[in-house]
Design a protein around this motif. Structure first.
Motif, short mmCIF file in Angstrom:
data_model
loop_
_atom_site.label_atom_id
_atom_site.label_comp_id
_atom_site.label_asym_id
_atom_site.label_seq_id
_atom_site.Cartn_x
_atom_site.Cartn_y
_atom_site.Cartn_z
N PRO B 147 46.17 79.55 -31.57
CA PRO B 147 44.89 79.41 -32.28
C PRO B 147 43.75 79.59 -31.27
O PRO B 147 43.82 79.08 -30.16
CB PRO B 147 44.93 77.97 -32.80
N LEU B 148 42.79 80.35 -31.66
CA LEU B 148 41.68 80.60 -30.76
C LEU B 148 40.45 79.91 -31.31
O LEU B 148 39.89 80.33 -32.32
CB LEU B 148 41.41 82.11 -30.67
N SER B 149 40.05 78.84 -30.66
CA SER B 149 38.89 78.16 -31.20
C SER B 149 38.10 77.51 -30.09
O SER B 149 38.62 77.28 -28.99
CB SER B 149 39.32 77.10 -32.21
N PHE B 150 36.88 77.27 -30.37
CA PHE B 150 36.05 76.53 -29.43
C PHE B 150 35.03 75.73 -30.22
O PHE B 150 34.68 76.09 -31.35
CB PHE B 150 35.37 77.45 -28.42
N THR B 151 34.60 74.67 -29.63
CA THR B 151 33.61 73.80 -30.27
C THR B 151 32.37 73.78 -29.41
O THR B 151 32.43 73.55 -28.21
CB THR B 151 34.17 72.38 -30.43
N VAL B 152 31.28 74.07 -30.05
CA VAL B 152 30.01 74.14 -29.34
C VAL B 152 29.05 73.16 -30.00
O VAL B 152 29.12 72.96 -31.20
CB VAL B 152 29.39 75.56 -29.49
N LYS B 153 28.17 72.58 -29.21
CA LYS B 153 27.14 71.72 -29.80
C LYS B 153 26.37 72.57 -30.82
O LYS B 153 25.92 73.67 -30.51
CB LYS B 153 26.21 71.26 -28.69
N SER B 154 26.22 72.04 -32.03
CA SER B 154 25.60 72.81 -33.11
C SER B 154 24.22 73.30 -32.74
O SER B 154 23.84 74.44 -33.05
CB SER B 154 25.51 71.97 -34.39
N ASP B 262 22.17 64.24 -35.01
CA ASP B 262 23.41 63.49 -34.83
C ASP B 262 24.26 64.06 -33.70
O ASP B 262 25.37 63.59 -33.47
CB ASP B 262 24.24 63.49 -36.12
N ASN B 263 23.75 65.08 -33.06
CA ASN B 263 24.44 65.61 -31.88
C ASN B 263 25.82 66.17 -32.19
O ASN B 263 26.75 66.03 -31.39
CB ASN B 263 24.60 64.44 -30.87
N ARG B 264 25.94 66.76 -33.34
CA ARG B 264 27.27 67.21 -33.74
C ARG B 264 27.68 68.52 -33.09
O ARG B 264 26.85 69.25 -32.56
CB ARG B 264 27.30 67.40 -35.27
N GLY B 265 28.98 68.79 -33.19
CA GLY B 265 29.50 70.06 -32.69
C GLY B 265 29.92 70.92 -33.86
O GLY B 265 30.25 70.43 -34.92
N SER B 266 29.91 72.22 -33.64
CA SER B 266 30.42 73.15 -34.64
C SER B 266 31.63 73.85 -34.05
O SER B 266 31.63 74.23 -32.88
CB SER B 266 29.34 74.20 -34.98
N HIS B 280 30.99 73.27 -39.79
CA HIS B 280 30.01 72.25 -39.43
C HIS B 280 30.34 70.97 -40.18
O HIS B 280 30.94 71.00 -41.24
CB HIS B 280 28.58 72.65 -39.87
N LEU B 281 29.85 69.88 -39.63
CA LEU B 281 29.91 68.60 -40.34
C LEU B 281 28.48 68.19 -40.61
O LEU B 281 27.66 68.23 -39.70
CB LEU B 281 30.52 67.50 -39.47
N VAL B 282 28.21 67.80 -41.84
CA VAL B 282 26.85 67.36 -42.17
C VAL B 282 26.93 65.93 -42.69
O VAL B 282 27.70 65.66 -43.60
CB VAL B 282 26.22 68.26 -43.25
N SER B 283 26.16 65.04 -42.09
CA SER B 283 26.11 63.67 -42.63
C SER B 283 25.45 63.72 -43.98
O SER B 283 24.38 64.29 -44.14
CB SER B 283 25.24 62.76 -41.75
N HIS B 293 24.80 54.92 -31.17
CA HIS B 293 24.71 56.37 -31.05
C HIS B 293 25.80 56.99 -31.90
O HIS B 293 26.90 56.48 -31.99
CB HIS B 293 24.85 56.83 -29.60
N VAL B 294 25.43 58.04 -32.54
CA VAL B 294 26.44 58.73 -33.33
C VAL B 294 26.77 60.01 -32.61
O VAL B 294 25.96 60.91 -32.53
CB VAL B 294 25.90 59.05 -34.75
N ASP B 295 27.94 60.10 -32.07
CA ASP B 295 28.30 61.35 -31.40
C ASP B 295 29.15 62.18 -32.33
O ASP B 295 29.34 61.84 -33.49
CB ASP B 295 29.03 61.06 -30.08
N SER B 296 29.63 63.25 -31.81
CA SER B 296 30.38 64.14 -32.68
C SER B 296 31.64 63.50 -33.20
O SER B 296 32.23 63.97 -34.16
CB SER B 296 30.76 65.42 -31.96
N ALA B 297 32.05 62.42 -32.56
CA ALA B 297 33.20 61.71 -33.10
C ALA B 297 32.84 61.13 -34.45
O ALA B 297 33.70 60.89 -35.27
CB ALA B 297 33.62 60.60 -32.13
N GLY B 298 31.56 60.96 -34.66
CA GLY B 298 31.03 60.63 -35.99
C GLY B 298 31.78 59.53 -36.70
O GLY B 298 32.42 59.75 -37.72
N TYR B 299 31.69 58.34 -36.17
CA TYR B 299 32.40 57.26 -36.83
C TYR B 299 31.74 56.93 -38.15
O TYR B 299 30.81 56.14 -38.22
CB TYR B 299 32.44 56.02 -35.93
N GLN B 300 32.13 57.59 -39.19
CA GLN B 300 31.58 57.33 -40.50
C GLN B 300 32.69 57.46 -41.52
O GLN B 300 33.68 58.12 -41.30
CB GLN B 300 30.50 58.37 -40.83
#
Lengths: 296, 324
Positions: B147-154, B262-266, B280-283, B293-300
């Motif tokens: 699998p070819l993937s990467f996660t970048v700050k949105s 929210d400092n998310r990653g895409s 993407h993840l959208v709150s 702080h809500v990081d990309s781990a997004g505890y929600q």
């Protein structure tokens, strides 16, 4: 013609902070009309386009030492650029604030009208035009039989602001039961808001008990059929524009429909500071043109 | 229902009845898939909850997943723009935030209603149509066994794509193993290359995956890169494909500001044939308990997040995997 008066502290405050910024949103250019007892700011009374706005002040609410004379029954009217007036007033106040240490006297702002021969843009209105203005003003004093108190203006403003993206024309219904109903209806969508049990001024009636279970739309249709309510079509943009008057910080607003559905009226009331009594020396209201029902 | 007073006796109960709260969040999520004025959307229920699908035939498809408790399995088509603008009128601050959806209405409309109090309500009826068949061209398959993937700050991704408008060309996306990096390149009336280097920009390029064993959940910061393991030479790219700028742009142009805040990653994944998947993840709602702080781990809670997926077809050309 002669006009000379001094703005009171209250007048300065009212104009600079509340009235002029709000009126400017209705339109930069309006007519300023002075009579023996009143000062008026009038939008669109001489043309038939757009929203008419009438801001009326008893001379004492703005001025002291008010002197006016003209060959036209002591009436004077002319066009004015509100943004210039506002800016001038703000500048005076800014300069006064800065020079406060040197001048311990209270600020006195004298308002005077001087003719400038050769400047067509600064000409006061002719007698004929003043007559027309006065007539239009009298017609505009005609009030609806029923007025309902508007719900929170900020909420309404927010809502109508978003409604603008959905459609251009909305039906506005005012009922004697104290209902205000706004509805946009196009081929693709119907969107409406209903506010019930609002305070009613003027003609009122009791709602029918069974109506509570109906949908908003059906309820309104029935009320209109019983002649307990009237619906007119108004431009959403016009409706929103009038709501901008909330920046003048009125204490409440009322909606009503003129007899025969001639126009939609919204009246803004100001209380005497520190009380809940209407200040009758200030009146601000708008008359929105009514559109053809088929124009959606 | 009383037979005399009630006017609307529904012949049958509506298929779909569900409640939405945090309407503003839903508006934000749906806005992220608006890339032009008129878009027809298909709305359907699946095991994910509510799914809204829009596409540009042959080029680009987007899906929004809203996890919601809902009854019924309807499927209908509606104008996305109208739906979003309508929802937006329900999310006026200071009002009740609960919106009730029902489908179908007496005329197959989608019914919306928000009740503020017994004396105030907002309602809407949106005309629906028989939905288009969703094309399955976007059936995403992994590119080979890796699998070819990467996660970048949105925020960084959006900025990079915004900057890449300048060359006025299609955009090349290259994944290189050594050093592990992602390169975005445009060569038009000017050249612009933006590199995300895994070791250099660790706060921007969050994950880089080429090892099958690594989980696909892109929220995890702790995935390591194994790019340098068994590959022969540095010049071999993992992937190298071109995408039309306007479609790549559509994947980030309307990212809601909450995603940036929210400092998310895409996560971007390159599948078979060069198909690009952007997630993407959208709150959808603010957490009820404030987090420091809500990081990309997004505890929600899961229902507080909408999942957005874009599928972009590559430009058809000779897919040479090495040298640029």
């Amino acid at each position: 013609m002669k006009f000379k008066a001094f703005l009171t502290d209250n007048g300065i405050n009212l104009l600079e902070k509340r009235i002029l910024p709000a009126l400017d949103k209705m339109g930069k250019i309006c007519h300023l009309y002075f009579t023996r007892d009143h000062a008026f700011f009038l939008h669109n009374l001489l043309n038939s386009d757009g929203v008419q706005s009438i801001a009326q002040f008893k001379k004492e609410s703005l001025f002291t030492d008010y002197r006016i004379s003209s060959q036209n029954d002591d009436k004077i009217a002319f066009s004015i650029d509100l943004s210039l007036l506002h800016r001038a007033l703000r500048s005076i106040l800014a300069i006064y604030a800065e020079s406060r240490d040197f001048n311990s006297n209270g600020l006195q702002i004298k308002v005077q009208i001087r003719r400038r021969p050769g400047r067509a843009d600064l000409e006061p209105l002719s007698r004929a035009d003043v007559q027309e203005l006065q007539l239009a003003l009298e017609v505009s004093q005609e009030m609806p039989a029923t007025l309902v108190k508007a719900p929170d203006l900020n909420l309404l403003q927010n809502f109508v602001d978003r409604m603008k993206h959905v459609g251009d024309v909305m039906g506005v219904t005012v009922s004697k039961y104290g209902d205000l109903h706004l509805q946009i209806s196009t081929t693709l969508i119907t969107l409406g808001a209903e506010f019930r049990k609002l305070m009613v001024l003027g003609e009122r009636a009791n709602g029918v008990d069974g109506d509570g279970n109906l949908s908003a739309q059906t309820r309104i249709e029935r009320a209109v059929q019983r002649q307990d309510a009237m619906t007119v079509q108004a431009s959403v943009k016009h409706f929103f524009k009038c709501l901008q008057y909330s920046s003048a910080k009125p204490d409440c607003a009322f909606y009503g429909i003129a007899p025969q559905g001639a126009c939609l009226i919204v009246i803004f009331q100001f209380f005497i500071p520190g009380t809940r009594q209407t200040d009758k020396s200030i009146s601000l209201h708008c008359r929105l043109p009514v559109l053809d029902p088929g124009s959606n | 229902m009383s037979s005399s007073a009630a006017v609307e006796t529904e012949a049958e109960a509506p298929d779909l009845v569900c409640e939405l709260d945090s309407v503003q969040g839903i508006v934000d999520a749906l806005t992220s898939v608006r890339w032009k004025r008129h878009q027809d959307a298909v709305v359907e229920l699946s095991e994910h909850g509510i799914v809204i699908i829009v596409e540009e035939t042959g080029c680009l498809q987007a899906k929004v997943y809203l996890q919601r408790e809902a009854h019924g399995r309807p499927r209908f088509g509606a104008s996305l723009g109208l739906f979003v603008d309508c929802l937006n009128t329900f999310s006026v601050p200071g009002r009740s935030n609960i919106l009730e959806l029902q489908y179908p209405g007496p005329d197959m409309q989608l019914l919306l209603r928000s009740v503020d109090s017994p004396d105030a309500c907002i309602y809407a009826e949106i005309r629906t149509r028989i939905p288009e068949t969703i094309s399955w061209d976007y059936n995403f398959e992994p590119a080979g066994s890796t699998p070819l993937s990467f996660t970048v700050k949105s925020a960084a991704l959006k900025e990079a794509i915004d900057d890449l408008e300048w060359p006025g060309s299609s955009i090349q996306i290259k994944l290189q193993p050594t050093p592990p990096s992602v390169i975005f390149k445009g060569e038009g009336h000017g050249d612009l290359q933006i590199d995300f280097n895994y070791y250099a920009n660790t706060d921007l390029l969050i994950a880089f995956s080429c090892d099958r064993q690594i989980s696909h959940r892109f929220i995890n910061f702790h995935l390591a890169c194994h790019a340098t393991t068994t590959l022969p030479s540095a010049s071999t790219d993992f992937a190298n494909h071109r995408y039309k700028y306007k479609f790549l742009r559509a994947t980030t142009s309307n990212i809601p500001s909450s995603v940036i805040r929210d400092n998310r990653g895409s996560k971007l994944t390159i599948g078979r044939g060069g198909m690009l998947k952007v997630q993407h993840l959208v709150s959808v709602a603010k957490p009820s308990i404030p987090h420091p702080h809500v990081d990309s781990a997004g505890y929600q809670q899961p229902s507080r997040i909408a999942y957005i997926e874009f599928f972009v077809k590559p430009e058809v050309e000779d897919e040479s995997v090495n040298d640029s």
